[in-house]
Design an enzyme around this catalytic site. Sequence first.
Site, PDB file in Angstrom:
ATOM      1  N   SER A   4      -3.113 -12.340   3.654  1.00  9.96           N
ATOM      2  CA  SER A   4      -3.454 -12.170   2.346  1.00  9.96           C
ATOM      3  C   SER A   4      -2.345 -12.458   1.172  1.00  9.96           C
ATOM      4  O   SER A   4      -2.591 -13.085   0.169  1.00  9.96           O
ATOM      5  CB  SER A   4      -3.988 -10.656   2.034  1.00  9.96           C
ATOM      6  OG  SER A   4      -2.828  -9.689   2.213  1.00  9.96           O
ATOM      7  N   LYS A  52       1.001  -1.174   0.273  1.00 12.51           N
ATOM      8  CA  LYS A  52      -0.019  -0.030  -0.120  1.00 12.51           C
ATOM      9  C   LYS A  52       0.815   1.341   0.185  1.00 12.51           C
ATOM     10  O   LYS A  52       0.217   2.355  -0.314  1.00 12.51           O
ATOM     11  CB  LYS A  52      -1.183   0.059   1.121  1.00 12.51           C
ATOM     12  CG  LYS A  52      -1.902  -1.203   1.219  1.00 12.51           C
ATOM     13  CD  LYS A  52      -2.876  -1.149  -0.097  1.00 12.51           C
ATOM     14  CE  LYS A  52      -3.699  -0.076  -0.398  1.00 12.51           C
ATOM     15  NZ  LYS A  52      -4.640  -0.292  -1.281  1.00 12.51           N
TER      16      LYS A  52
HETATM   17  C1  LIG Z   1      -3.150  -7.075   3.829  1.00 11.80           C
HETATM   18  C2  LIG Z   1      -3.770  -6.513   2.636  1.00 11.80           C
HETATM   19  N1  LIG Z   1      -3.410  -7.261   1.514  1.00 11.80           N
HETATM   20  C3  LIG Z   1      -3.841  -6.892   0.411  1.00 11.80           C
HETATM   21  C4  LIG Z   1      -4.416  -5.722   0.148  1.00 11.80           C
HETATM   22  C5  LIG Z   1      -4.850  -5.457  -1.305  1.00 11.80           C
HETATM   23  O1  LIG Z   1      -4.479  -4.169  -1.901  1.00 11.80           O
HETATM   24  P1  LIG Z   1      -5.454  -3.260  -2.932  1.00 11.80           P
HETATM   25  O2  LIG Z   1      -5.696  -2.345  -2.097  1.00 11.80           O
HETATM   26  O3  LIG Z   1      -4.363  -2.832  -3.818  1.00 11.80           O
HETATM   27  O4  LIG Z   1      -6.288  -4.127  -3.555  1.00 11.80           O
HETATM   28  C6  LIG Z   1      -4.624  -4.959   1.137  1.00 11.80           C
HETATM   29  C7  LIG Z   1      -5.431  -3.590   0.957  1.00 11.80           C
HETATM   30  O5  LIG Z   1      -5.872  -2.906   1.716  1.00 11.80           O
HETATM   31  C8  LIG Z   1      -4.306  -5.428   2.484  1.00 11.80           C
HETATM   32  O6  LIG Z   1      -4.520  -4.622   3.600  1.00 11.80           O
END
Ligand SMILES: Cc1ncc(COP(=O)(O)O)c(C=O)c1O
Length: 302
Positions: free
Chosen positions: A261, A46
């Site tokens: 994630s 991010k």
């Molecule tokens: C832990 C985590 N993984 C992945 C993402 C995914 O990113 P994006 O906002 O670009 O879809 C986020 C986004 O907030 C996140 O907090």
Amino acid sequence: MTSSSILDAVGNTPVIELKRISAGLGVSGVSVFAKAEYFNPSGSVKDRAARAMLLHGIGTGQLNKDKTILDSTSGNTGIAYAMFGAALGYKVELFMPSNASAERKKLIKAYGAKVVETDPLEGSDGAYMAVMERVKGDPDKFFFPNQYDNFENVRAHYETTGVELYKQCKPTHFVAGTGTSGTFMGTSKRLKEYDSSVHIALMQPDSPFHGLEGMKHLGATIRPKIFDESIADGRVEVGTEDAYKTARRLAAEEGIFVGVSSGANVFAALELAKTLPEGSRVATILCDNGYRYMTEPLWRDV
Ligand SMILES: Cc1ncc(COP(=O)(O)O)c(C=O)c1O
């Protein structure tokens, strides 16, 4: 002597080939690559989006020193805003569900920003609705990037993540999940421009009641304006337990210490890899650092 700021430390992250973890897949000649976004200065992907949205705000005059940066976040964007706010001298206020990990809230406070906790049962949508109310009540006081609807979020990944990833591993397949969808949309768009045959797979939680922190189940939540599903050629659904197990395997088998994630993205990449012919190259994203989950089920009981 050259001097630089923390803003210059964003991007150019390594791509790691997951050789050990993919060895047991039962397919030959298929490679799996992961872009290690936890090497960014605040520890997550991010940083790219937050930096782009803030610099655009400053460049267009929408963000000045009289304004407070305000947004809703599941944590990672908030940490990035807080870090850049500290470096650039802006006040930062962030709305997030109260069940976001203690590490996230503490990090934001350590960078000097304010956390406003919202109803955990309402998730990221609740934080989003609350921040909209706050902005409506006092519009001149705030710079509200609105990461879910801000195309600078997509552009950040189109200009950087996608360019780097293509140079680093020339993927034939790309799979990633969505929070705001900025990473997925921007990276996919750039990869398709380099090579229209690159297969794009959308990773989604297998249930609206999932534990993939930071990921949105797009069928059951407010749809970000920046998301356009037509770019996807396929989809892989991932359960929370599989994401946890994969994150633990990444640490123990590859030396990669990341969050839930990232585990979900890699599980999806491995599932996809199993179905592919020799010569295929699957790429995904390691979104954030595992330290952010030390008090959570993922790492609490190690
Ligand atoms: C832990 C985590 N993984 C992945 C993402 C995914 O990113 P994006 O906002 O670009 O879809 C986020 C986004 O907030 C996140 O907090």
